[in-house]
Design a protein around this motif. Structure first.
Motif, PDB file in Angstrom:
ATOM      1  N   ILE A 144       0.535  -1.186  -0.257  1.00 44.82           N
ATOM      2  CA  ILE A 144      -0.166   0.203  -0.349  1.00 44.82           C
ATOM      3  C   ILE A 144       1.130   1.415   0.123  1.00 44.82           C
ATOM      4  O   ILE A 144       0.449   2.508  -0.601  1.00 44.82           O
ATOM      5  N   PHE A 200      -1.969  -6.969   6.657  1.00 46.66           N
ATOM      6  CA  PHE A 200      -2.064  -5.608   6.325  1.00 46.66           C
ATOM      7  C   PHE A 200      -1.593  -5.976   4.809  1.00 46.66           C
ATOM      8  O   PHE A 200      -2.237  -5.691   4.094  1.00 46.66           O
ATOM      9  N   ALA A 201      -1.430  -7.206   4.018  1.00 45.46           N
ATOM     10  CA  ALA A 201      -0.401  -7.434   2.941  1.00 45.46           C
ATOM     11  C   ALA A 201      -2.193  -7.313   2.013  1.00 45.46           C
ATOM     12  O   ALA A 201      -2.931  -6.791   0.743  1.00 45.46           O
ATOM     13  N   GLU A 202      -3.176  -8.007   2.485  1.00 50.32           N
ATOM     14  CA  GLU A 202      -3.857  -8.545   2.170  1.00 50.32           C
ATOM     15  C   GLU A 202      -5.374  -7.548   2.150  1.00 50.32           C
ATOM     16  O   GLU A 202      -6.238  -7.182   0.553  1.00 50.32           O
ATOM     17  N   LEU A 203      -4.541  -6.370   1.962  1.00 58.26           N
ATOM     18  CA  LEU A 203      -5.545  -4.866   2.443  1.00 58.26           C
ATOM     19  C   LEU A 203      -5.388  -4.201   0.501  1.00 58.26           C
ATOM     20  O   LEU A 203      -5.663  -3.121  -0.078  1.00 58.26           O
ATOM     21  N   TRP A 204      -4.969  -4.879   0.561  1.00 57.52           N
ATOM     22  CA  TRP A 204      -3.622  -4.279  -0.847  1.00 57.52           C
ATOM     23  C   TRP A 204      -3.954  -5.859  -1.892  1.00 57.52           C
ATOM     24  O   TRP A 204      -2.584  -5.603  -3.180  1.00 57.52           O
ATOM     25  N   GLN A 205      -4.238  -6.904  -1.630  1.00 61.37           N
ATOM     26  CA  GLN A 205      -4.169  -7.458  -2.868  1.00 61.37           C
ATOM     27  C   GLN A 205      -4.419  -7.479  -3.969  1.00 61.37           C
ATOM     28  O   GLN A 205      -3.953  -8.306  -5.331  1.00 61.37           O
ATOM     29  N   ARG A 206      -5.042  -6.545  -4.571  1.00 59.98           N
ATOM     30  CA  ARG A 206      -5.495  -6.477  -6.284  1.00 59.98           C
ATOM     31  C   ARG A 206      -4.161  -5.945  -6.539  1.00 59.98           C
ATOM     32  O   ARG A 206      -3.937  -6.455  -7.515  1.00 59.98           O
TER      33      ARG A 206
END
Lengths: 391, 444
Positions: A144, A200-206
């Protein structure tokens, strides 16, 4: 569910707060040894934000017990409290419980079924497990950050401590999952290792997946007239308006704002609009100043546009949308009331209207009351090592 | 180091028994976009059977596939404009433990599938309604995307550098993924509560409030008269803290100095005599001179590689990390060792390959593996199996309902790449670098 919380940073504290809001019984352990273990042990997230303000928000609704964990007596007292709990949640960093002298086997001495939810910046294993971290460091690795901010500036973090809070949110879900799993695991407690970097990376996985599928890298957007060819945030008569037009053409947006001179022709091309930003920007500025951010938002919503007013924390406290839903809880200290965010959904016993203000009490008072209850035969048997075994 | 590839199962992803505390839980989810789907995917990873309900019309597949939020679910396509479709939806709801949706309230009301309608069908049902701003309220029926709720929920106002306009989070799905986690929490807590009490309930979730929950500290400070302002990457207590340029195209390193001993260690390694100014020995002195310190540090960091430098600073006890680009996590030894990605096996080729990596459940549970991620299921692919198992409807009747247009089904989907962001670099060899198996006839 009965939850024991060993928190230093914001992650375990947030988990405990959320579980307390769900009306679970949360006991927070206070001990200088916790910060000592985390700060000097080489791993773990620093307690950067849990000051008095954070405490009002993060520690409400919990019981507190003070334990001297530098002494064996205190560690034994902790194991006895743990014996009464279903779940322990901690954020002491990789190997933190072990450095504290309270490894999982000792915490399960009296209760093998105790589930441990272990939050750490990078997980309990892996080459980076021992790295030191702050919120910024976790965000940098979790993603992010690289795509946030303007193209001509360094990357920008997300304000506050979202990496810790999202990790804590995962821990609260994991606590319920662990208890739900009891029939699957029998009387054997589980260790659940949660890495804040990964949560936190999940919130950016797109963005991650767009590279894997399409090879696309992310960019920070140009300042001003960004990707959509007009500002995503601009000043109205009383503050900033956020303008997201995912499904509207430029001509529709221009017509909405009454910018008729900029409809059609070359203005449909975002690049043209960027090249003529000063001319269009001046017109934008003039028209936005004719209404408040909320008026623009409502008018846009009636057309199905997804604009939004940029609200500051103080705005939210009195906003009708939040008031109608009784969103804010109240915490009282010395008869002074402070509003804090509640759960984002009504929950029995919490909302509609929300519960009476909670009287926050300093830890010492709660410890005293714990001692009193214990002396009166309270089954919780909260202990304070300074009091010895009769506590 | 083991490089990733489509044969890797990663640490903890099979072959151990999978952690499945929600086995037996049925979730019927009328869902679109990212918010609710990301939450129900998490519950699917915990063993719940999640059935995604979509309209019969085929839609764009790109974002649904790339976001990964429809993985590990089944898909049925119901025509809710047809009374027979509504009837099927009600029967499926009666067979479910949870019914969830992320449409504005009037949508489900029109189909007689509003929360009260659903609870009338089954009093112990758990219903989750996820909207941008929640109900009731003046904004209850306003549409929203995640970034709108980040602005309205209080986040953007504090994002960015002093003097700049508010900045939005560069994710596009930050609030969506966040509210998905709140939805998962609400649902798993409601299931546990139902187990104890036997009661169903309605969860009315507001995405904006999910964002505001992250702003609790700032909200308390605002009431205490403490100035709350945009401060970029800086920190009220740590100095210096910032993101500094490194060697390479748009490469950066994050550094946080949290204590004086870390500062002295940093000064030693940087070797810039100006940083030995006694004024900088305390955090207040460093905060006052933050701009000058940043300038010195940037000169030093810009000649160094971000990964090597972060490791060197960490070895000296200084919190630091490289700022990650999107292609790097797949090859990061730490994430590879932890098995952070699962390589989803496709039933039809996508973008020329038969598998792609997605972030797996970010928890490791002792004694258990994580469930493998199941592939994307398109419009109506599970009509027959779901209706058979949930309602006892046989294949012939399903065929009839499909022919009558009550159920929809599309045999294949088209995966069309969306255009990249303006000015974004595009790697044509991402699949090869990941070691993915090319689909037959893909020409790779």
């Amino acid at each position: 569910m009965k939850v024991l919380e060993l928190s230093v940073g914001g992650a375990a504290a947030f988990a405990g707060m959320v579980l307390a809001e769900l009306r679970e019984d949360v006991i927070r352990v206070e001990s200088d040894a916790l910060a000592e273990v985390q700060g000097h042990g080489g791993a773990g997230l620093l307690s950067e934000h849990v000051d008095e303000h954070a405490g009002l928000y993060l520690h409400r609704g919990k019981r507190t017990v003070v334990v001297d964990l530098t002494e064996e007596e205190g560690r034994e007292a902790l194991a006895r409290v743990a014996a009464e709990c279903d779940v322990l949640v901690e954020d002491l960093g990789a190997g933190g419980l072990e450095r504290l002298g309270t490894p999982p086997e000792s915490l399960r001495r009296h209760h093998p079924g105790l589930h441990l939810i272990r939050l750490s910046p990078f997980g309990q294993s892996g080459p980076r497990a021992g790295w030191r971290a702050t919120e910024l460091v976790v965000q940098a690795l979790g993603g992010i950050v690289q795509s946030t901010g303007f193209a001509d500036d360094p990357p920008l973090r997300v304000t506050g401590m979202p990496a810790q809070m999202v990790g804590g949110l995962n821990a609260a879900i994991a606590a319920h999952a662990a208890v739900s799993a009891n029939p699957q695991v029998g009387d054997q407690g589980m260790d659940i290792d949660i890495s804040l970097e990964e949560t936190f990376a999940e919130l950016w996985q797109r963005h991650l997946a767009q590279w894997a599928y399409s090879g696309y890298h992310t960019t920070r957007e140009p300042r001003g007239f960004g990707r959509q060819g007009f500002p995503h945030t601009a000043m109205s008569s009383d503050g900033w308006l956020y303008m997201l037009a995912l499904h509207q053409s430029w001509d529709e947006v221009a017509a909405f704002f009454g910018l008729d001179a900029f409809i059609g022709g070359p203005w449909e091309d975002p690049e043209w609009r960027r090249e003529h930003a000063s001319e269009l920007g001046a017109a934008f500025e003039a028209v936005l100043a004719t209404r408040t951010k909320e008026e623009w938002f409502v008018a846009a919503a009636e057309r199905g546009y997804t604009f939004a007013p940029v609200l500051a924390p103080a705005d939210l406290l009195t906003h009708p949308q939040y008031a109608v839903r009784s969103y804010f809880d109240r915490v009282v200290v010395d008869r002074e009331e402070t509003q804090v965010p509640g759960l984002p959904f009504p929950w029995p016993g919490v909302q509609g209207p929300r519960a009476p203000a909670q009287e926050a009490q300093p830890a010492e008072t709660l410890v005293d009351s714990s001692r009193t209850r214990a002396r009166e035969g309270d089954p919780d048997q909260l202990r304070n090592s300074g009091e010895g075994d009769d506590a | 180091m083991t490089l990733p590839g489509d044969t890797s199962t990663g640490d903890g992803i099979a072959p151990q028994p999978a952690f499945s505390p929600l086995t037996g839980v049925r979730i019927l989810s009328f869902e679109a976009a990212v918010s609710l789907p990301s939450g129900t995917r998490l519950l699917a990873e915990l063993g719940a059977e999640v059935v995604r309900v979509v309209p019969p019309q085929p839609g764009e597949a790109y974002i649904g596939i790339v976001d990964g939020v429809f993985l590990s679910k089944q898909c049925i396509a119901l025509n809710l404009s047809d009374p027979r479709g509504q009837d099927l939806a009600r029967r499926l709801a009666q067979a479910a433990d949870v019914v969830s949706y992320n449409f504005r309230p009037h949508v489900m009301q029109a189909f007689q599938l509003a929360p009260d309608d659903l609870l009338d069908l089954r009093s112990d049902l758990i219903v989750l309604q996820l909207t941008g701003y929640g109900t009731p309220g003046p904004w209850a029926d306003f549409g929203a995307f995640g970034p709108s709720t980040e602005a309205a929920g209080g986040l953007n106002a504090l994002m960015g550098n002093e003097g700049d306009p508010p900045v939005r989070v560069g994710s596009g799905v930050f609030a969506d993924q966040l509210s998905g986690r709140w939805a998962a929490l609400g649902l798993i807590a409601a299931l546990e509560r139902r187990r104890r009490t036997g009661e169903g309930m309605v969860l009315d979730l507001s995405m904006a409030e999910c964002v505001t929950a992250l702003m609790g500290l700032e909200i308390v400070k605002a009431q205490a008269g403490v100035e709350v302002a945009r401060q970029g990457n800086r920190h009220p207590l740590f100095a210096p803290q910032g993101i500094y340029p490194c060697r390479g195209d748009d490469h950066w390193i994050a550094i946080s100095v949290t204590r004086d001993d870390e500062w002295h260690a940093l000064v030693d390694v940087v070797g810039d005599a100006r940083l030995r100014d006694p004024m900088y020995a305390t955090v207040s002195g460093r905060r006052d001179a933050h701009d000058a310190i940043d300038a010195s540090l940037a000169i030093w960091t810009s000649a160094r590689g971000k990964d090597v430098l972060a490791a060197e600073l960490q070895a000296r006890g200084i919190p630091s990390a490289p700022v990650r680009h999107v292609d790097e996590p797949y090859f990061d030894p730490h994430l590879v060792e932890r098995g952070s990605f699962d390589y989803v096996q496709h039933t039809q080729p996508i973008a020329g390959f038969m598998s792609h990596p997605h972030l797996a459940l970010p928890w490791r549970v002792t004694g258990f593996g994580r469930r493998r991620l199941g592939d994307y299921r398109y419009v109506g692919w599970d009509n027959a199996s779901v209706l058979e198992r949930w309602l006892g409807i046989g294949p012939a009747e399903v065929d009839g309902l499909e022919t009558a247009g009550v159920l929809g089904r599309s045999e294949r989907f088209e995966f069309v790449h969306r255009p990249p962001a303006q000015g974004a670099r595009v790697d044509g060899d991402a699949g090869e670098r990941l070691g993915l198996t090319p689909a037959e006839g893909s020409g790779r």
